[in-house]
Design a protein around this motif. Structure first.
Motif, PDB file in Angstrom:
ATOM      1  N   MET A   1       6.282   0.257   3.805  1.00 37.78           N
ATOM      2  CA  MET A   1       6.347  -0.334   5.144  1.00 37.78           C
ATOM      3  C   MET A   1       6.718   0.678   6.217  1.00 37.78           C
ATOM      4  SD  MET A   1       8.265  -3.897   4.110  1.00 37.78           S
ATOM      5  CE  MET A   1       7.615  -4.966   2.834  1.00 37.78           C
ATOM      6  N   SER A   2       6.928   1.929   5.813  1.00 39.68           N
ATOM      7  CA  SER A   2       7.297   2.963   6.781  1.00 39.68           C
ATOM      8  C   SER A   2       6.104   3.313   7.656  1.00 39.68           C
ATOM      9  CB  SER A   2       7.803   4.215   6.059  1.00 39.68           C
ATOM     10  OG  SER A   2       8.972   3.944   5.327  1.00 39.68           O
TER      11      SER A   2
ATOM     12  N   LEU B   1       0.211  -6.406   4.403  1.00 41.92           N
ATOM     13  CA  LEU B   1       1.595  -6.712   4.757  1.00 41.92           C
ATOM     14  C   LEU B   1       1.735  -6.882   6.264  1.00 41.92           C
ATOM     15  CD1 LEU B   1       3.319  -4.057   2.450  1.00 41.92           C
ATOM     16  CD2 LEU B   1       2.924  -6.473   1.933  1.00 41.92           C
ATOM     17  N   ARG B   2       2.894  -7.353   6.698  1.00 40.68           N
ATOM     18  CA  ARG B   2       3.133  -7.488   8.130  1.00 40.68           C
ATOM     19  C   ARG B   2       3.035  -6.149   8.843  1.00 40.68           C
ATOM     20  NH1 ARG B   2       8.813  -9.838   8.842  1.00 40.68           N
ATOM     21  NH2 ARG B   2       9.096  -8.534   7.000  1.00 40.68           N
ATOM     22  N   SER B   3       3.431  -5.081   8.137  1.00 36.07           N
ATOM     23  CA  SER B   3       3.381  -3.739   8.718  1.00 36.07           C
ATOM     24  C   SER B   3       1.981  -3.147   8.680  1.00 36.07           C
ATOM     25  CB  SER B   3       4.353  -2.813   7.967  1.00 36.07           C
ATOM     26  OG  SER B   3       4.078  -2.816   6.576  1.00 36.07           O
TER      27      SER B   3
ATOM     28  N   HIS C   1      -8.118  -6.865  -3.295  1.00 37.24           N
ATOM     29  CA  HIS C   1      -7.659  -6.768  -1.907  1.00 37.24           C
ATOM     30  C   HIS C   1      -6.939  -8.079  -1.616  1.00 37.24           C
ATOM     31  CE1 HIS C   1     -10.191  -3.200  -0.757  1.00 37.24           C
ATOM     32  NE2 HIS C   1     -10.733  -3.554  -1.918  1.00 37.24           N
ATOM     33  N   ILE C   2      -5.628  -8.008  -1.515  1.00 38.50           N
ATOM     34  CA  ILE C   2      -4.800  -9.211  -1.442  1.00 38.50           C
ATOM     35  C   ILE C   2      -4.512  -9.522   0.019  1.00 38.50           C
ATOM     36  CG2 ILE C   2      -2.605 -10.240  -2.130  1.00 38.50           C
ATOM     37  CD1 ILE C   2      -2.726  -8.171  -4.519  1.00 38.50           C
TER      38      ILE C   2
ATOM     39  N   ASP D   1       4.498 -11.197   3.830  1.00 36.89           N
ATOM     40  CA  ASP D   1       4.772 -10.212   2.792  1.00 36.89           C
ATOM     41  C   ASP D   1       5.063 -10.898   1.460  1.00 36.89           C
ATOM     42  OD1 ASP D   1       4.462  -8.351   4.750  1.00 36.89           O
ATOM     43  OD2 ASP D   1       6.556  -7.690   4.811  1.00 36.89           O
ATOM     44  N   ARG D   2       5.806 -11.968   1.512  1.00 36.93           N
ATOM     45  CA  ARG D   2       6.147 -12.677   0.282  1.00 36.93           C
ATOM     46  C   ARG D   2       4.891 -13.131  -0.459  1.00 36.93           C
ATOM     47  NH1 ARG D   2      10.441 -15.004  -2.117  1.00 36.93           N
ATOM     48  NH2 ARG D   2       9.982 -16.742  -3.527  1.00 36.93           N
ATOM     49  N   ASP D   3       3.945 -13.680   0.268  1.00 36.90           N
ATOM     50  CA  ASP D   3       2.718 -14.137  -0.377  1.00 36.90           C
ATOM     51  C   ASP D   3       1.879 -12.967  -0.884  1.00 36.90           C
ATOM     52  OD1 ASP D   3       3.441 -16.730   0.065  1.00 36.90           O
ATOM     53  OD2 ASP D   3       2.143 -17.026   1.809  1.00 36.90           O
ATOM     54  N   ALA D   4       1.925 -11.826  -0.175  1.00 37.27           N
ATOM     55  CA  ALA D   4       1.180 -10.650  -0.633  1.00 37.27           C
ATOM     56  C   ALA D   4       1.721 -10.164  -1.979  1.00 37.27           C
ATOM     57  CB  ALA D   4       1.263  -9.542   0.407  1.00 37.27           C
ATOM     58  N   PHE D   5       3.042 -10.139  -2.129  1.00 37.10           N
ATOM     59  CA  PHE D   5       3.623  -9.710  -3.400  1.00 37.10           C
ATOM     60  C   PHE D   5       3.375 -10.746  -4.487  1.00 37.10           C
ATOM     61  CE2 PHE D   5       6.238  -7.055  -0.491  1.00 37.10           C
ATOM     62  CZ  PHE D   5       5.884  -5.815  -1.028  1.00 37.10           C
TER      63      PHE D   5
END
Length: 820
Positions: free
Chosen positions: A427-428, A300-302, A61-62, A67-71
């Motif tokens: 992200m949808s 993510l941000r979404s 669970h990240i 978002d950049r850091d999550a990826f």
């Protein structure tokens, strides 16, 4: 004598000590690469600290603030658990396997170099949108952070396999991830093989009706009879040559019948007992150890996203977010066409086009081969596509002298934005948004099943080629590349892709069945993956007014074979309860016992029952008897039973019963004769393989799920540590599909099945569940190498929750990536 005995004792003791020391050293070196999950690691390239919380199933669970850091965290987690798998896939698509495996993989490398997939992936990087480029770069940085950690910390080279196959590890790049999607596309499409097989079969069976028997169209509006292949290309054609691709080490594509498949279905709130939408999905791929699937959750941000990823690709391919869930099934879109290109007899560097002779586009490529001199090949392209090796896919058997075969394929694009579609899908926030962003998807073509909190939908995604209605073979067989009517006319608009949005009945689904009745050239495909499972699915879905998460799970795990229920009454109608009781111990008595068992069987392919094995062996022997004398050696290519063929023969559709007569015999055999002889053949094989106690047979003994390590799976001794085998229910034509090997000494081994299962319930999203077929780790010494395998075998799942508190409560370790 006593002296000899003492020395023998010393030698034996020394051997034991050396063996124990050797085993200990191997274990020590291998265990060094076991990832440590509970640690703090300073890394460069992140904007804030990242937490990777591993729950008790090893699912990361990240948790990140961007978002950049999550990826970045996903790339690091993938490399922790599946580095060897990622590197092997990258080497495959680059055509660089021979650098570590020697001459065994030159054939695969040659094919991949000629397809040019990796350079096309490099070119595609510039065509991604800004968010996708950022995700690809961050993911690559996360993978490389793990590589740096391995290099600096002596972490056993990252995986045990790297001790056996030593080669430098290049940093991960954004193009590598795009290239893996192209490799997946190549492994998921089978139309190239089908075209060649249809052409070869046409040469042996010029009768259009008989060709339609053995290579049948799906029920529904069909296609007019095609010309014989020999009339499409100039002859003479070479003599038949046996297939070589199947025996290749690390082939780039699976054998015929073992490419993509899957199930997915969804129900809206009106058909849900809980008042929320439901979705079930189980993509089918070849079984390997570890599985191709890796479960993960990203913040993510979404919002949170959780589901199945493929190591090397920064996308949750199948899964859900807080507002949307999605599943994939192979669409069977005909996205490939083979062309036979005529060479200029005066200049072999030219090929014929509609406008005259043109020069090949050429480029040299050097294949480095371990312990051998490098091989230089010349890559050649026409305006239709790359020239393929004659030795691949039996192309030599359908390519006349003075010609070469080329491939048109939608994935051969240097402007492939499928990665942008995948990132955007995660992200949808709604079905409409997901359908719109999927406009960017190029290949592999898939059926995308979607739910948000209110709506269900199914949409075919991927570029559809535009063919001329006058195409000589309608894309079903190789055709002459210089004939203008055969060449692609660009692509169809996205609006032409079939779709179903908010259907009136409240349920959508796909089992790789025929999706549309549109006529050629908007037909999607003539070859579909299923004509059987969909019948059982329709019965189950319509059998209840409303569904629940558990009823969707029940459907996903259903093992009743409609095929068995349909075919057994046909092939056995002249055999049931006929004749007097035969003496015990005679073949006739064994046949009667088998028929008695089958007559009282409900078609359930349960691993503990004898009837599925008797049925499967009978059908296999029956098809062999029907086609061997007509097709000769080519019959071996039809190594899986084709239910529509058997049904056509025993219903005598358009004279199909003609297949029952053995051409080389004086007598005229009936279908009842062949059915009886085939049953005897099956029982002889069963007796030799499993014994003559029919009532004690177990389908699961034959239908073992074989999760084989891609490289080490056949190495003596090691294979017992790295392979995973399990008794399983299901079969080729059940909803819980376990596609059999089809050939060899163990034809009923389960080698292609649902490596991932997920069921998502928006009435209570955190009650959603998922599972993969093996475990999270690619390290055979890890407890997470196979810990999910038994759950998968028993039809059990693990929670699929976005609740951070639950993940922390069940944590087996937290990796903190911090700014230095």
């Amino acid at each position: 004598m006593a002296l000899v005995f003492r020395w023998l004792l010393r030698l034996v003791t020394l051997s034991i000590v050396l063996t124990v020391l050797g085993a200990g050293m191997v274990y020590y070196l291998a265990s060094r690469s076991l990832p440590e999950y509970d640690k703090t690691l300073p890394v460069a390239g992140i904007t804030a600290d990242i937490e990777i919380i591993r729950d008790n199933a090893g699912v990361p669970h990240i948790m990140a603030l961007s978002d950049r850091d999550a990826f970045f965290g996903l790339g690091y987690a993938h490399a922790q658990d599946r580095l060897w798998q990622m590197v092997l896939l990258r080497r495959t698509v680059q055509g660089r396997l021979s650098e570590i495996f020697g001459t065994r993989t030159v054939e695969t490398d040659t094919l991949m170099r000629r397809l040019d997939l990796y350079p096309l992936a490099v070119a595609s990087v510039a065509h991604q949108d800004a968010a996708t480029l950022d995700a690809l770069e961050a993911y690559s940085a996360g993978v490389n952070a793990r590589l740096d950690e391995i290099n600096q910390g002596s972490n056993g080279r990252g995986a045990p396999e790297f001790f056996m196959f030593n080669a430098p590890l290049a940093p991960w790049k954004p193009a590598d991830s795009i290239a893996l999607t192209k490799l997946m596309a190549f492994q998921l499409t089978g139309h190239l093989r089908e075209e060649v097989l249809r052409a070869r079969t046409s040469l042996l069976i010029p009768d259009a009706d008989r060709l339609s028997d053995i290579l049948p169209d799906m029920p529904g509006p069909g296609v007019a009879a095609l010309p014989e292949y020999a009339s499409l290309v100039p002859g003479p054609l070479p003599a038949h040559t046996p297939s070589q691709t199947r025996q290749a080490f690390l082939p780039a594509t699976p054998p015929r019948g073992l490419s993509g498949a899957s199930n997915a279905w969804a129900a809206d709130a009106s058909r849900s007992a809980g008042g929320g939408t439901l979705l079930a999905n189980d993509p089918h791929l070849g079984l390997t150890a570890p599985s191709i699937w890796y479960l993960a959750r990203l913040e993510l941000r979404s919002g949170g996203v959780i589901g199945g990823t493929i190591p090397g690709i920064p996308v949750v391919m199948v899964g859900r977010s807080e507002r949307l869930a999605w599943g994939l099934t192979s669409s069977y879109l005909d996205d490939q066409d083979l062309f036979i290109e005529e060479l200029n007899p005066e200049d072999s560097e030219q090929y014929r086009t509609p406008d005259g002779w043109a020069r090949f586009e050429t480029r040299k490529s050097i294949i480095t081969i371990k312990d051998h001199a490098p091989a230089t090949i010349t890559l050649r392209w026409t305006t239709n596509g790359p020239v393929l090796p004659r030795a691949s896919f039996d192309l030599e058997a359908v390519t006349p002298p003075g010609h070469v075969a080329t491939l048109s394929w939608t994935a051969l694009s240097g402007k492939d934005t499928s990665m942008t579609a995948g990132i955007g899908l995660m992200m949808s926030g709604s079905v409409d948004e997901a359908i719109e962003i999927s406009r960017a998807h190029v290949a592999p073509s898939q059926n995308l099943t979607l739910i948000d909190k209110d709506t269900v939908a199914l949409k075919l995604i991927g570029v559809m080629p535009s063919r001329d209605p006058r195409h000589q073979s309608q894309g079903r067989m190789p055709s002459l590349g210089h004939v203008a009517e055969n060449r692609w006319q660009g692509t169809l608009p996205y609006s032409a892709n079939p779709g179903f949005l908010a259907p009136q009945g409240g349920i959508v689904g796909n089992t790789n069945n025929k999706l549309t009745d549109d006529a050629f050239p908007r037909h999607v495909s003539f070859d579909w993956g299923d004509s059987q499972r969909v019948q059982r699915w329709r019965t189950i879905m319509q059998g209840r007014q409303v569904h629940t998460r558990d009823s969707f799970i029940e459907a996903q795990l259903d093992t009743v074979s409609v095929t068995a229920r349909t075919l057994l009454p046909l092939i056995g109608r002249d055999l049931w309860y006929t004749g007097e009781a035969a003496p015990e111990g005679t073949p006739e008595r064994q046949r009667q016992r088998a028929l008695d068992l089958l007559a009282n069987w409900n078609g359930e392919m349960n691993e503990h029952l004898p009837e599925p094995l008797i049925y499967a062996a009978w059908l296999r022997a029956l098809q062999e008897r029907l086609i061997r004398d007509d097709l000769g050696p080519l019959a071996s290519e039809f190594d899986h039973v084709e239910p529509l063929f058997i049904e056509r023969v025993f219903r005598d559709v358009n004279g199909a019963a003609k297949w029952c007569d053995i051409l080389r015999s004086v007598n005229e055999e009936s279908c009842a004769d062949i059915a009886r002889l085939a049953l005897d053949d099956a029982l002889v094989w069963i007796n030799e393989t499993y014994g003559d106690a029919l009532e004690s047979l177990r389908w699961g003994d034959a239908h073992q799920a074989v999760h084989e390590h891609t490289v080490l799976g056949k190495v003596p001794v090691l294979r017992y540590f790295v392979n995973i085998q399990q008794s399983t229910s299901g079969g080729d034509n059940t909803l819980m599909r376990g596609r059999t090997r089809g050939s060899g000494d163990a034809p009923f081994e389960n080698v292609h099945a649902a490596g991932y299962r997920g069921v998502y319930d928006f009435a209570d999203p955190d009650s959603s569940v998922f599972v993969s077929a093996t475990g999270q780790s690619g390290h055979f010494l890890s407890r997470h190498y196979d810990d999910l395998g038994q759950l998968w075998r028993r039809g059990e799942y693990i929670p699929m929750s976005l609740d951070e508190g639950l993940a922390r409560a069940a944590s087996v370790g937290i990796t903190r990536l911090v700014k230095p």
